[in-house]
Write a protein that holds these residues in place. Structure first.
Motif, PDB file in Angstrom:
ATOM      1  N   MET A   1      31.044  71.764  40.980  1.00 21.87           N
ATOM      2  CA  MET A   1      30.100  71.531  42.117  1.00 21.87           C
ATOM      3  C   MET A   1      28.782  71.538  41.779  1.00 21.87           C
ATOM      4  O   MET A   1      28.409  72.621  41.264  1.00 21.87           O
ATOM      5  N   GLU A   2      28.073  70.657  41.731  1.00 21.52           N
ATOM      6  CA  GLU A   2      26.359  70.754  41.454  1.00 21.52           C
ATOM      7  C   GLU A   2      25.645  71.724  42.745  1.00 21.52           C
ATOM      8  O   GLU A   2      26.124  71.390  43.833  1.00 21.52           O
ATOM      9  N   LYS A   3      24.750  72.581  42.336  1.00 22.29           N
ATOM     10  CA  LYS A   3      24.170  73.409  43.157  1.00 22.29           C
ATOM     11  C   LYS A   3      23.174  72.542  43.972  1.00 22.29           C
ATOM     12  O   LYS A   3      22.539  71.816  43.975  1.00 22.29           O
ATOM     13  N   THR A   4      22.828  72.800  45.392  1.00 22.82           N
ATOM     14  CA  THR A   4      22.037  72.209  46.199  1.00 22.82           C
ATOM     15  C   THR A   4      20.553  72.897  45.897  1.00 22.82           C
ATOM     16  O   THR A   4      20.663  74.043  45.994  1.00 22.82           O
ATOM     17  N   ARG A   5      19.666  72.225  45.624  1.00 18.31           N
ATOM     18  CA  ARG A   5      18.129  72.864  45.137  1.00 18.31           C
ATOM     19  C   ARG A   5      17.437  72.721  46.569  1.00 18.31           C
ATOM     20  O   ARG A   5      17.218  71.629  47.085  1.00 18.31           O
ATOM     21  N   VAL A   6      17.180  74.083  46.833  1.00 21.76           N
ATOM     22  CA  VAL A   6      16.548  74.178  48.099  1.00 21.76           C
ATOM     23  C   VAL A   6      15.128  74.726  47.868  1.00 21.76           C
ATOM     24  O   VAL A   6      14.656  75.775  47.171  1.00 21.76           O
ATOM     25  N   LEU A   7      14.020  74.154  48.285  1.00 27.96           N
ATOM     26  CA  LEU A   7      12.956  74.823  48.119  1.00 27.96           C
ATOM     27  C   LEU A   7      12.352  75.409  49.767  1.00 27.96           C
ATOM     28  O   LEU A   7      12.285  74.642  50.771  1.00 27.96           O
ATOM     29  N   VAL A   8      12.207  76.791  49.797  1.00 26.35           N
ATOM     30  CA  VAL A   8      11.766  77.259  50.899  1.00 26.35           C
ATOM     31  C   VAL A   8      10.375  77.342  51.100  1.00 26.35           C
ATOM     32  O   VAL A   8       9.605  77.852  49.923  1.00 26.35           O
ATOM     33  N   LEU A   9       9.711  77.055  52.206  1.00 28.30           N
ATOM     34  CA  LEU A   9       8.243  77.269  52.371  1.00 28.30           C
ATOM     35  C   LEU A   9       7.926  78.243  53.365  1.00 28.30           C
ATOM     36  O   LEU A   9       8.599  78.582  54.433  1.00 28.30           O
ATOM     37  N   ALA A  10       7.097  79.323  52.947  1.00 25.32           N
ATOM     38  CA  ALA A  10       6.680  80.230  53.692  1.00 25.32           C
ATOM     39  C   ALA A  10       5.145  80.729  53.773  1.00 25.32           C
ATOM     40  O   ALA A  10       4.641  79.734  53.172  1.00 25.32           O
ATOM     41  N   GLY A  11       4.912  81.482  54.725  1.00 21.61           N
ATOM     42  CA  GLY A  11       3.362  81.910  55.044  1.00 21.61           C
ATOM     43  C   GLY A  11       2.671  80.987  56.130  1.00 21.61           C
ATOM     44  O   GLY A  11       3.224  80.751  57.120  1.00 21.61           O
ATOM     45  N   GLY A  12       1.842  79.995  55.511  1.00 18.10           N
ATOM     46  CA  GLY A  12       1.013  78.983  56.416  1.00 18.10           C
ATOM     47  C   GLY A  12      -0.011  79.613  57.075  1.00 18.10           C
ATOM     48  O   GLY A  12      -0.187  80.647  57.020  1.00 18.10           O
TER      49      GLY A  12
END
Ligand SMILES: Nc1ncnc2c1ncn2[C@@H]1O[C@H](COP(=O)(O)OP(=O)(O)O)[C@@H](O)[C@H]1O
Ligand SMILES: [Mg+2]
Length: 340
Positions: A1-12
């Motif tokens: 199974m291909e992994k799900t590519r997740v981008l986490v945005l933080a700070g701001g």
């Protein structure tokens, strides 16, 4: 199974910059490595997106230095990801702006989209929508900076219909920044001046008849959202101000809240109804005031990206429902994909 590519945005750019980074660290740690390939980008207080190595350093340090790329150049940063998890609180993060950028870039995003995020961020807009759905709330008045500058007597007259004490709040901020409780005209003026330094729109609310109990419900799901058990926050200060919120040990969480079952049931039903009315998606934390002596419940606010550290209320509420932290964050990523 291909992994799900997740981008986490933080700070701001909000007063909750560090809180956001703490939440992001917990999420990064928890997303199962066999299913997700996770990258993080930290946004500085000036709204610039840091490149990966600097983002890594910012996470370790707990806050971002100045510098980095302007946000508009950076939708492309999110390209190549299956889902973005914007763990951002307050203005320019939780208010539909980042959600709009990601929508334009065609990338699914955890949590509410533009409409739900924007309406929940503005305390006056949210109240108008909830009123149209018959959800009980405290009485309130909107005052704009323009009105307060040109015809302050009219504004004060309208506010005085609420009686004293009142709570004065910037309409679009969160984290209790700029919020005051005013007991007389002099305090009201000072409170309004403070709030107008932070926002063009200010909401003035009648205080509840006694110090309310503060109860909260977690919402999880898209079109058929589920409600968590009810939690309660207790603290000694006069209200849940910035200090109480962010100083360790000043507030205590109780899950489940010690409430008559009928009250807990009403809060949970109201939380689901509110999240649908406000077009929330994925997750939300719905906060209420409960008045012990009268049995009244007032909806206070809906947070579309609640705090997400391992000890935060939202994941703790789902923990009490049997949904562990790692399962919860995995489920949120799936919900973002399902909505596409
Ligand atoms: N109308 C009100 N009556 C009584 N207490 C209030 C009222 N409005 C706010 N408070 C107190 O102030 C706190 C912060 O207000 P809130 O609207 O939740 O702001 P924020 O969006 O910054 O969390 C609440 O948790 C509560 O303790
Ligand atoms: Mg609040």
């Amino acid at each position: 199974m291909e992994k799900t590519r997740v981008l986490v945005l933080a700070g701001g750019q909000s007063g909750e910059h560090e809180v956001s980074i703490n939440s992001a660290k917990s999420v990064l740690q928890a997303l199962p490595k066999d299913r997700f390939e996770v990258t993080s980008v930290v946004i500085s207080r000036e709204g610039r997106w840091l490149a990966e190595p600097e983002s890594q350093r910012a996470l370790e340090r707990g806050s971002a230095p100045s510098g980095g790329e302007l946000v508009l150049h950076q939708a492309q940063v999110a390209e190549g990801y299956d889902v973005v998890f914007p763990i951002l609180h307050g203005p320019n993060g939780e208010d539909g702006t980042v959600q709009g950028l990601l929508k334009l870039a065609g990338i699914p995003c955890v949590g509410s989209s533009v409409l739900g995020s924007a309406v929940c961020m503005d305390k006056v807009m949210a109240k108008a929508v909830l009123a149209a759905h018959g959800i009980p709330q405290v009485a309130y008045q909107l005052v704009t900076r323009a009105e307060f500058t040109s015809t302050p007597e009219d504004a004060i007259k309208r506010i005085n219909t609420l009686g004293f004490p009142v709570f004065v709040k910037p309409a679009n901020l969160g984290s209790s920044v700029g919020i005051s409780k005013a007991k007389n005209d002099a305090e009201l003026h000072a409170a309004l001046r403070l709030a107008f330094e932070l926002d063009r729109r200010v909401i003035v609310e009648a205080a509840t008849s006694e110090k309310p109990r503060e109860i909260e419900v977690g919402i999880l799901g898209n079109d058929h959202p589920q409600a968590s058990p009810v939690g309660e926050l207790t603290f000694d200060s006069e209200f849940y101000d910035y200090e109480t919120k962010y100083s360790a040990g000043r507030a205590e969480m109780h899950i489940p809240a010690n409430l008559p079952p009928a009250i807990a049931g009403r809060a949970r039903a109201m939380a689901i109804e509110a999240s649908k009315a406000l077009d929330c998606a994925g997750l939300a934390r719905v906060d209420f005031f409960y008045i012990d002596s009268t049995g009244e419940i007032f909806l206070n606010e809906v947070n579309t990206m609640p705090g997400f550290t391992k000890t935060s209320m939202y994941p703790a509420l789902w923990g009490a429902a049997g949904v562990g932290y790692a399962d919860l964050v995995s489920r949120l990523v799936e919900l973002a994909q399902e909505r596409r």
